[in-house]
Design a protein around this motif. Sequence first.
Motif, mmCIF file in Angstrom:
data_model
loop_
_atom_site.group_PDB
_atom_site.id
_atom_site.type_symbol
_atom_site.label_atom_id
_atom_site.label_comp_id
_atom_site.label_asym_id
_atom_site.label_seq_id
_atom_site.Cartn_x
_atom_site.Cartn_y
_atom_site.Cartn_z
ATOM 1 N N MET A 96 0.535 -1.119 -0.107
ATOM 2 C CA MET A 96 0.006 -0.598 0.329
ATOM 3 C C MET A 96 0.819 1.422 -0.389
ATOM 4 N N THR A 97 0.625 2.063 -1.260
ATOM 5 C CA THR A 97 1.099 3.195 -0.556
ATOM 6 C C THR A 97 0.068 4.417 -0.797
ATOM 7 N N TYR A 98 1.065 5.519 -0.133
ATOM 8 C CA TYR A 98 -0.558 7.099 -0.188
ATOM 9 C C TYR A 98 1.164 8.122 -0.697
ATOM 10 N N GLU A 99 1.093 7.523 -1.751
ATOM 11 C CA GLU A 99 2.302 9.558 -2.246
ATOM 12 C C GLU A 99 1.645 10.198 -2.761
ATOM 13 N N GLU A 100 0.327 9.644 -3.538
ATOM 14 C CA GLU A 100 0.090 10.654 -4.010
ATOM 15 C C GLU A 100 -1.703 10.668 -3.834
ATOM 16 N N SER A 101 -1.689 12.472 -4.141
ATOM 17 C CA SER A 101 -2.601 12.950 -3.023
ATOM 18 C C SER A 101 -3.206 12.214 -1.915
ATOM 19 N N SER A 102 -2.594 12.014 -0.999
ATOM 20 C CA SER A 102 -3.428 11.445 0.292
ATOM 21 C C SER A 102 -3.118 12.619 0.425
ATOM 22 N N VAL A 103 -4.795 12.317 1.864
ATOM 23 C CA VAL A 103 -4.550 13.677 2.289
ATOM 24 C C VAL A 103 -5.771 12.211 3.722
ATOM 25 N N LEU A 104 -4.908 13.233 4.854
ATOM 26 C CA LEU A 104 -5.084 12.585 6.464
ATOM 27 C C LEU A 104 -5.843 13.633 7.483
ATOM 28 N N LEU A 105 -8.078 13.075 7.500
ATOM 29 C CA LEU A 105 -7.887 13.386 7.773
ATOM 30 C C LEU A 105 -8.551 12.851 9.339
ATOM 31 N N VAL A 106 -8.291 14.046 10.007
ATOM 32 C CA VAL A 106 -8.294 14.444 11.679
ATOM 33 C C VAL A 106 -9.902 14.929 11.780
ATOM 34 N N GLY B 80 -11.062 11.497 -5.926
ATOM 35 C CA GLY B 80 -9.574 10.088 -6.309
ATOM 36 C C GLY B 80 -8.424 10.604 -5.756
ATOM 37 N N TYR B 81 -9.278 10.765 -3.815
ATOM 38 C CA TYR B 81 -7.730 11.245 -3.167
ATOM 39 C C TYR B 81 -7.834 9.700 -2.488
ATOM 40 N N GLN B 82 -6.521 9.198 -1.726
ATOM 41 C CA GLN B 82 -6.363 8.682 -1.048
ATOM 42 C C GLN B 82 -6.658 9.658 0.261
ATOM 43 N N VAL B 83 -7.193 8.550 1.144
ATOM 44 C CA VAL B 83 -7.267 9.058 2.540
ATOM 45 C C VAL B 83 -7.779 7.836 3.584
ATOM 46 N N VAL B 84 -6.462 8.344 4.283
ATOM 47 C CA VAL B 84 -6.750 7.863 5.749
ATOM 48 C C VAL B 84 -7.378 8.359 7.010
ATOM 49 N N GLU B 85 -7.821 7.990 7.847
ATOM 50 C CA GLU B 85 -9.166 8.759 8.392
ATOM 51 C C GLU B 85 -8.400 8.023 9.988
ATOM 52 N N ALA B 86 -7.980 8.936 10.506
ATOM 53 C CA ALA B 86 -7.789 9.207 11.953
ATOM 54 C C ALA B 86 -8.447 9.585 13.318
ATOM 55 N N VAL C 36 -14.537 -1.585 12.233
ATOM 56 C CA VAL C 36 -14.176 -0.990 13.900
ATOM 57 C C VAL C 36 -13.338 -1.806 14.541
ATOM 58 N N GLU C 37 -11.592 -0.885 14.258
ATOM 59 C CA GLU C 37 -10.398 -0.674 15.173
ATOM 60 C C GLU C 37 -10.160 0.248 15.571
ATOM 61 N N ASP C 38 -9.271 0.009 16.646
ATOM 62 C CA ASP C 38 -8.838 0.865 17.899
ATOM 63 C C ASP C 38 -7.164 1.050 17.038
ATOM 64 N N GLU C 39 -6.565 0.408 16.352
ATOM 65 C CA GLU C 39 -5.537 0.355 15.769
ATOM 66 C C GLU C 39 -5.450 0.639 14.755
ATOM 67 N N VAL C 40 -4.753 2.499 14.338
ATOM 68 C CA VAL C 40 -5.305 2.977 12.966
ATOM 69 C C VAL C 40 -4.762 2.473 12.397
ATOM 70 N N LEU C 41 -3.118 1.839 11.914
ATOM 71 C CA LEU C 41 -2.695 1.320 11.259
ATOM 72 C C LEU C 41 -2.711 0.011 9.989
ATOM 73 N N ILE C 42 -3.513 -0.745 11.880
ATOM 74 C CA ILE C 42 -4.293 -1.985 11.034
ATOM 75 C C ILE C 42 -5.823 -1.541 10.444
ATOM 76 N N ARG C 43 -6.734 -0.902 11.015
ATOM 77 C CA ARG C 43 -7.239 -0.327 10.014
ATOM 78 C C ARG C 43 -6.982 0.085 9.101
ATOM 79 N N MET C 44 -6.509 1.184 9.099
ATOM 80 C CA MET C 44 -6.121 1.675 7.689
ATOM 81 C C MET C 44 -6.158 0.940 6.678
ATOM 82 N N SER D 131 -7.852 -2.340 1.804
ATOM 83 C CA SER D 131 -8.052 -3.793 1.572
ATOM 84 C C SER D 131 -9.021 -4.265 0.585
ATOM 85 N N LEU D 132 -10.026 -3.658 1.442
ATOM 86 C CA LEU D 132 -11.860 -3.948 1.469
ATOM 87 C C LEU D 132 -12.132 -2.483 0.240
#
Lengths: 120, 181
Positions: free
Chosen positions: A1-11, A29-35, B70-78, B83-84
């Motif tokens: 998995m790569t988040y090198e292009e257009s990656s957004v971290l939404l907190v 089209g963004y790759q979004v990581v949720e925190a 539903v997963e609290d470990e952010v890197l695992i959840r990510m 993958s899904l």
Amino acid sequence: MTYEESSVLLVETDALIRAAVSDYLRRCGYQVVEATNAAEAVQVLNAHPIQILVADLELKDASGFQLSATARNIRPEIEVIVTRSAERTTAAAVGLCKDGPLDRPYSPEHLIARIRQRRS
Amino acid sequence: MIARTRTIPSNCTPTCIVVSMGSVSMTSKTGKMRRRMRLALIPIWRSAVLPQSIIEVESGPKRRLNILLVEDEVLIRMDVAHSLRAEGWHVVEAGTAADALAVLALANFDVLLTDIHMPGDLSGLDLVRLVKPAHPTLKIAIMSGGHLPSDDLPAGYNAFYPKPVFDIVAKVRTLIGSEGL
């Protein structure tokens, strides 16, 4: 998995706002990581080359401004957007999505209008 | 079953989820779940600013599979969510069982994948116990590195995935079986 292009971290603390806004950004089209909080965000920033940080001002474990300072220490090139409400988070997403979603279940204007309608 | 009232519905047996002004709670007619009812109180008024249709965007015969992760470990959840989504499925992420309840109160899902041990008053097992009566068709898989299937696991779950979970896509395909979308 790569988040090198257009990656957004939404907190964002609120699960529904986070889900709605991240869905919208992915459709643009963004790759979004949720925190859900600042600690999670720092884990992600250390692990992946995130380009854009969108953070709520009021997180449970830090302010959005504190997180943005930490993010810039980890990734000096990162673009930071600190928001203060669901509307501003949504507006930030709309601003990032200048060309509109790749598919259109709803328009940005519709999204904003629906949120305002609910809040009024 | 979901009711928008503070009054316990007459058909609330043995348990039900009650959505009222500012909270979601689980309760029962017998009063046996009083303690858990207090634990289950979560703020939902902030979430209510977004209409259900924004979360539940997938509908119709060609809709994608809707998965709540539903997963609290952010890197695992990510990783799992990535993958899904790469499979073309629609994934909503939650970091706690309370967040998951807030989402489930407003949107329908086909699959629930939940960790057991998470921050907050509710575990993943509590989440399964709460949601299954209200969402009987929901396919539920429990993920954990510390628990094995046993009598401790709640009724209503469909699968148990030991952590680390490998090949989650194949596992979900098996979970949804012939009802695959």
